[in-house]
Structures are given as structure tokens and as C-alpha cells.
Write a protein that holds these residues in place. Structure first.
Motif, PDB file in Angstrom:
ATOM      1  N   SER A  46     -59.256 -57.934 -19.953  1.00 34.37           N
ATOM      2  CA  SER A  46     -58.986 -59.361 -20.000  1.00 34.37           C
ATOM      3  C   SER A  46     -59.360 -59.891 -21.369  1.00 34.37           C
ATOM      4  CB  SER A  46     -59.797 -60.084 -18.924  1.00 34.37           C
ATOM      5  OG  SER A  46     -59.623 -61.483 -19.032  1.00 34.37           O
ATOM      6  N   SER A  47     -58.493 -60.725 -21.916  1.00 38.73           N
ATOM      7  CA  SER A  47     -58.798 -61.414 -23.163  1.00 38.73           C
ATOM      8  C   SER A  47     -59.213 -62.836 -22.832  1.00 38.73           C
ATOM      9  CB  SER A  47     -57.571 -61.443 -24.075  1.00 38.73           C
ATOM     10  OG  SER A  47     -57.269 -60.161 -24.542  1.00 38.73           O
ATOM     11  N   GLY A  53     -61.458 -70.938 -24.264  1.00 42.06           N
ATOM     12  CA  GLY A  53     -62.419 -70.089 -23.582  1.00 42.06           C
ATOM     13  C   GLY A  53     -61.935 -69.562 -22.247  1.00 42.06           C
ATOM     14  N   ILE A  54     -60.715 -69.868 -21.877  1.00 42.25           N
ATOM     15  CA  ILE A  54     -60.158 -69.447 -20.586  1.00 42.25           C
ATOM     16  C   ILE A  54     -59.842 -67.950 -20.600  1.00 42.25           C
ATOM     17  CG2 ILE A  54     -58.184 -69.701 -19.016  1.00 42.25           C
ATOM     18  CD1 ILE A  54     -58.062 -72.648 -19.932  1.00 42.25           C
ATOM     19  N   ALA A  55     -60.251 -67.250 -19.543  1.00 42.31           N
ATOM     20  CA  ALA A  55     -59.942 -65.832 -19.395  1.00 42.31           C
ATOM     21  C   ALA A  55     -58.463 -65.672 -19.047  1.00 42.31           C
ATOM     22  CB  ALA A  55     -60.805 -65.207 -18.306  1.00 42.31           C
ATOM     23  N   MET A  56     -57.824 -64.714 -19.685  1.00 40.95           N
ATOM     24  CA  MET A  56     -56.402 -64.440 -19.430  1.00 40.95           C
ATOM     25  C   MET A  56     -56.286 -63.168 -18.597  1.00 40.95           C
ATOM     26  SD  MET A  56     -54.768 -65.563 -23.116  1.00 40.95           S
ATOM     27  CE  MET A  56     -55.890 -64.625 -24.159  1.00 40.95           C
ATOM     28  N   ARG A 109     -47.757 -63.834 -20.819  1.00 39.79           N
ATOM     29  CA  ARG A 109     -47.891 -64.178 -22.236  1.00 39.79           C
ATOM     30  C   ARG A 109     -49.057 -65.144 -22.385  1.00 39.79           C
ATOM     31  NH1 ARG A 109     -44.723 -62.343 -26.094  1.00 39.79           N
ATOM     32  NH2 ARG A 109     -42.890 -61.251 -25.412  1.00 39.79           N
ATOM     33  N   GLY A 110     -49.765 -64.998 -23.497  1.00 41.79           N
ATOM     34  CA  GLY A 110     -50.888 -65.868 -23.790  1.00 41.79           C
ATOM     35  C   GLY A 110     -50.425 -67.164 -24.434  1.00 41.79           C
TER      36      GLY A 110
END
Length: 124
Positions: A46-47, A53-56, A109-110
């Protein structure tokens, strides 16, 4: 040196742009990720978005597949261009940050439209 700074023993090291070009030639689905390496990334896969600061739901990476519009231009130039986009990260984040190659399954997608990958397998 900490374990997360060392690549897995079976993961080959790429020492030059020419060597990287040779490794990528004829392959598809290879991504590059700039981080402390697979040992640091794979436990969570996880990025985190730097701004919020949200986890992707996957690791952010950049695709190295050549786009059709690139035409017959040199693969070496394409790869150099893709690496250049994030070459500032060691200075901006942590001097230990390095690019590493991986395969993975795109899950989304981020926020910068970058692929987010799961089922990650380190390549080099």
C-alpha cells in the motif's frame, strides 16, 4: 545497513541505462517504483498519498511500457524519460530511495493518475 535497504538476494541489480534497456526490451507489464525497496513495501502493498496521508489500495508505480504514439523512437530514451520523472525523490524524501522494477496487477489509479499495483513481484 538495515534489511529494508537491501534488495532480496535473488533480485538482479541494474547498473546502467543500457543494461536496463536490455532488460526491458521485448517485455511488457514492467513498472518502476521509487522507494526503500521491496522489503519495505511488500509487507503492506500500500502506498500513502503524500498530500493527504490517505492509504491507497496498492503500490504506486510508473509503467515502463512504451506508448504507441512513441513510434520508432529509441526505447532507451523512453526509459530515461520515465526515470527522470521521479529522479528527484532521493533528495526530496530520503537519500536511500531508489528505483526498482516490478510486475503487478493494476487495481486502480492514484491521485496523480499513477497505476496502483497489487500482486507485486520484484524484477530488478
Amino acid at each position: 545497513m538495515h534489511d529494508h535497504e537491501r534488495p532480496p538476494k535473488a533480485m538482479p541489480q541494474v547498473g546502467s541505462l543500457d543494461e536496463l534497456t536490455g532488460l526491458i526490451a521485448g517485455r511488457t507489464g514492467v513498472y518502476v517504483r521509487w522507494s526503500l525497496g521491496p522489503a519495505a513495501d511488500l509487507p503492506s502493498v500500500s502506498s500513502r498519498d503524500d498530500l493527504t496521508g490517505i492509504a491507497m489500495p496498492g503500490l504506486s508505480a510508473s509503467a515502463l511500457d512504451v506508448e504507441p504514439w512513441w513510434g520508432e523512437r529509441p526505447l532507451r530514451l523512453w526509459i530515461a524519460r520515465r526515470l527522470y520523472d521521479y529522479a528527484h525523490l532521493p533528495a526530496a524524501k530520503d537519500r536511500r530511495v531508489r528505483p526498482w522494477l516490478l510486475h503487478g496487477t493494476q487495481i486502480g489509479r492514484g491521485p496523480d493518475n499513477e497505476p496502483l499495483l497489487t500482486d507485486v513481484v520484484p524484477v530488478a
